[in-house]
Design a protein around this motif. Structure first.
Motif, PDB file in Angstrom:
ATOM      1  N   LEU A  27      10.601   1.378  -4.242  1.00 31.08           N
ATOM      2  CA  LEU A  27       9.627   0.182  -3.519  1.00 31.08           C
ATOM      3  C   LEU A  27       8.530  -0.132  -4.782  1.00 31.08           C
ATOM      4  O   LEU A  27       7.829   0.827  -4.969  1.00 31.08           O
ATOM      5  N   TYR A  29       5.761  -2.363  -6.006  1.00 29.15           N
ATOM      6  CA  TYR A  29       4.732  -3.565  -5.690  1.00 29.15           C
ATOM      7  C   TYR A  29       4.281  -4.260  -6.921  1.00 29.15           C
ATOM      8  O   TYR A  29       4.101  -3.737  -8.041  1.00 29.15           O
ATOM      9  N   ARG A  40       5.128  -8.060   5.158  1.00 27.51           N
ATOM     10  CA  ARG A  40       6.226  -7.311   6.000  1.00 27.51           C
ATOM     11  C   ARG A  40       7.384  -7.371   5.931  1.00 27.51           C
ATOM     12  O   ARG A  40       8.184  -6.709   6.379  1.00 27.51           O
ATOM     13  N   LEU A  43       8.498  -4.787   3.564  1.00 28.78           N
ATOM     14  CA  LEU A  43       8.630  -3.416   4.201  1.00 28.78           C
ATOM     15  C   LEU A  43       9.660  -3.323   5.401  1.00 28.78           C
ATOM     16  O   LEU A  43      10.226  -2.525   5.573  1.00 28.78           O
ATOM     17  N   THR A  46      12.654  -2.878   3.563  1.00 25.04           N
ATOM     18  CA  THR A  46      12.729  -1.232   3.129  1.00 25.04           C
ATOM     19  C   THR A  46      13.335  -0.407   4.334  1.00 25.04           C
ATOM     20  O   THR A  46      14.280   0.204   3.997  1.00 25.04           O
ATOM     21  N   VAL A  60       7.480   5.129  -4.275  1.00 20.26           N
ATOM     22  CA  VAL A  60       6.974   4.108  -3.881  1.00 20.26           C
ATOM     23  C   VAL A  60       6.080   3.711  -5.244  1.00 20.26           C
ATOM     24  O   VAL A  60       4.835   4.494  -5.415  1.00 20.26           O
ATOM     25  N   GLU A  72      -3.174  -5.317   6.669  1.00 17.51           N
ATOM     26  CA  GLU A  72      -1.829  -4.685   6.157  1.00 17.51           C
ATOM     27  C   GLU A  72      -1.810  -3.200   6.485  1.00 17.51           C
ATOM     28  O   GLU A  72      -0.873  -2.528   7.092  1.00 17.51           O
ATOM     29  N   MET A  76       0.561  -1.166   8.919  1.00 14.65           N
ATOM     30  CA  MET A  76       1.598   0.030   8.440  1.00 14.65           C
ATOM     31  C   MET A  76       1.416   1.375   9.315  1.00 14.65           C
ATOM     32  O   MET A  76       2.359   1.955   9.567  1.00 14.65           O
ATOM     33  N   TRP A  80       4.860  -0.184  11.213  1.00 16.67           N
ATOM     34  CA  TRP A  80       5.616  -0.079  10.504  1.00 16.67           C
ATOM     35  C   TRP A  80       6.131   1.297  10.067  1.00 16.67           C
ATOM     36  O   TRP A  80       7.189   1.803  10.313  1.00 16.67           O
TER      37      TRP A  80
END
Length: 139
Positions: A27, A29, A40, A43, A46, A60, A72, A76, A80
């Protein structure tokens, strides 16, 4: 015999999600400011990729990431990550730490807020070390 190349699973304005031939997700960013729905979506894809592949590990890459917003971070922590762990099998996150100190602090807060989950984060400055660690915890 050469190893298969990584495969792009998903990309949007927030980041990229790769399937690595060694059996983990990557992942990455992007340095852009994030829009919550795009964050969102990245993720959510993911978590879905973990289930699809029956994998449990993610590298990550936060090196270029801007700090998580409070919204966020709350999503998370409360939604998430618990779902990714309990429903999608996420167990190990090798985090390439952000260059931005505030981003690093936001990640530390996330880790502290979710330490009750059966999940382990380790932070790394060097990608090679992160990959070696992921290989050592591969199921």
């Amino acid at each position: 015999m050469p190893q298969a190349p990584r495969s792009l699973y998903f990309e949007n304005s927030v980041g990229r999600l790769w399937e690595e031939p060694e059996g983990y997700l990557r992942l990455e960013y992007k340095p852009n400011p994030r829009e919550l729905l795009q964050f969102r979506a990245l993720l959510t894809h993911t978590a879905q990729a973990l289930s699809r592949r029956h994998w449990s590990n993610i590298l990550v890459d936060q090196r270029q990431m801007t700090p998580f917003t409070p919204t966020e971070q709350a999503w998370m922590t409360s939604e998430w990550l618990p779902k990714a762990v309990h429903e999608h099998g996420y167990r190990h996150g090798a985090v390439l730490v952000a260059n931005n100190v505030i981003s690093r602090l936001a990640m530390t807060q996330l880790v502290l807020g979710t330490r009750y989950l059966p999940h382990t984060y380790r932070t790394f400055e060097e990608e090679k070390e992160a990959v070696v660690w992921l290989a050592s915890v591969k199921q």
